[in-house]
Design a protein around this motif. Structure first.
Motif, PDB file in Angstrom:
ATOM      1  N   GLU A  74       0.838  -1.188   0.000  1.00 33.19           N
ATOM      2  CA  GLU A  74       0.000   0.000   0.000  1.00 33.19           C
ATOM      3  C   GLU A  74       0.878   1.245   0.000  1.00 33.19           C
ATOM      4  O   GLU A  74       2.075   1.177   0.274  1.00 33.19           O
ATOM      5  N   ASN A  75       0.276   2.393  -0.337  1.00 29.73           N
ATOM      6  CA  ASN A  75       0.969   3.689  -0.428  1.00 29.73           C
ATOM      7  C   ASN A  75       2.145   3.660  -1.390  1.00 29.73           C
ATOM      8  O   ASN A  75       3.182   4.272  -1.150  1.00 29.73           O
TER       9      ASN A  75
ATOM     10  N   SER B  54      -1.596  -1.506  -4.126  1.00 30.98           N
ATOM     11  CA  SER B  54      -1.868  -0.127  -4.535  1.00 30.98           C
ATOM     12  C   SER B  54      -1.500   0.006  -6.006  1.00 30.98           C
ATOM     13  O   SER B  54      -0.775  -0.818  -6.558  1.00 30.98           O
TER      14      SER B  54
ATOM     15  N   TYR C 120      -4.556   5.004  -6.364  1.00 32.60           N
ATOM     16  CA  TYR C 120      -5.220   4.141  -5.385  1.00 32.60           C
ATOM     17  C   TYR C 120      -4.161   3.688  -4.386  1.00 32.60           C
ATOM     18  O   TYR C 120      -3.458   2.709  -4.612  1.00 32.60           O
TER      19      TYR C 120
ATOM     20  N   ASN D 256      -4.556   2.642  -1.220  1.00 34.04           N
ATOM     21  CA  ASN D 256      -4.902   1.576  -0.297  1.00 34.04           C
ATOM     22  C   ASN D 256      -6.277   1.023  -0.699  1.00 34.04           C
ATOM     23  O   ASN D 256      -7.268   1.725  -0.604  1.00 34.04           O
TER      24      ASN D 256
ATOM     25  N   ASP E 218      -9.475   1.289   1.582  1.00 35.15           N
ATOM     26  CA  ASP E 218     -10.288   2.503   1.583  1.00 35.15           C
ATOM     27  C   ASP E 218     -11.478   2.393   0.632  1.00 35.15           C
ATOM     28  O   ASP E 218     -12.419   3.157   0.718  1.00 35.15           O
ATOM     29  N   MET E 219     -11.417   1.436  -0.275  1.00 34.37           N
ATOM     30  CA  MET E 219     -12.483   1.243  -1.255  1.00 34.37           C
ATOM     31  C   MET E 219     -13.403   0.097  -0.861  1.00 34.37           C
ATOM     32  O   MET E 219     -14.154  -0.419  -1.673  1.00 34.37           O
TER      33      MET E 219
ATOM     34  N   SER F   4     -11.200  -4.770   2.060  1.00 28.51           N
ATOM     35  CA  SER F   4     -10.267  -5.131   3.119  1.00 28.51           C
ATOM     36  C   SER F   4      -9.738  -6.550   2.926  1.00 28.51           C
ATOM     37  O   SER F   4     -10.480  -7.459   2.576  1.00 28.51           O
TER      38      SER F   4
END
Length: 184
Positions: free
Chosen positions: A106-107, A133, A161, A163, A166-167, A170
């Motif tokens: 992520e990130n 991501s 995008y 993470n 966040d959409m 999970s």
């Protein structure tokens, strides 16, 4: 409307009951909350274009790709546990190249690779264990949780995008990616 105009616009009609019965709701744009128009939806007909439909409001939850056709009992056909609550029209006017940069973490962390073609297995092609991501630079894409374009999917349009959680995805990892082309 000309044929060219029809390719850019989509039309989907939702029905309360299976087999296109009961009240209906026609949609030609994005709809973040269908509950004000229909109490439930158990069948739909895509007359033109392509759509992503979601089992939660505001384009969240499980996502399903629908192209032109009739879905008389989409809950059984697609293994859905809940009715469609929101939908997003996928624009079909993209004519350039497709580009997306995927990241292992992520990130935008970890290993990264730029893609311009479909990838049926991230592990085999890039030796990445997962994709958490991405940055979609050109075109519209579908990402799948399993290799060979199987399992849960997520629609990606141009943007960053950082993470996927966040959409509403999970614990989701994506292992294959496909471009959405005009051939919907």
């Amino acid at each position: 409307m000309t044929n060219t105009g029809m390719n850019m616009r989509g039309k989907i009609t939702f029905y309360e009951e299976k087999n296109f019965q009961g009240r209906s709701y026609e949609c030609m744009n994005d709809c973040s909350d269908m509950s004000s128009s229909l109490s439930r939806s158990q069948s739909c007909r895509v007359e033109s274009g392509c759509f992503m439909v979601y089992d939660r409001n505001n384009y969240m939850g499980n996502q399903y790709f629908m192209k032109r056709g009739e879905y008389s009992d989409y809950m059984s056909m697609m293994g859905m546990r809940d009715c469609i609550k929101s939908c997003r029209m996928i624009p079909m006017q993209h004519r350039g190249q497709f580009r997306m940069k995927i990241y292992e973490k992520e990130n935008f962390g970890g290993q990264s690779h730029e893609m311009m073609e479909d990838c049926d297995n991230v592990m085999d092609r890039y030796r990445m264990n997962e994709c958490q991501s991405c940055n979609v630079m050109d075109g519209h894409w579908l990402m799948y949780e399993q290799p060979q374009f199987r399992g849960k999917m997520m629609y990606m349009r141009p943007g960053e995008y950082r993470n996927f959680m966040d959409m509403g995805m999970s614990g989701q990892r994506f292992m294959s990616m496909r471009r959405i082309t005009d051939s919907c």
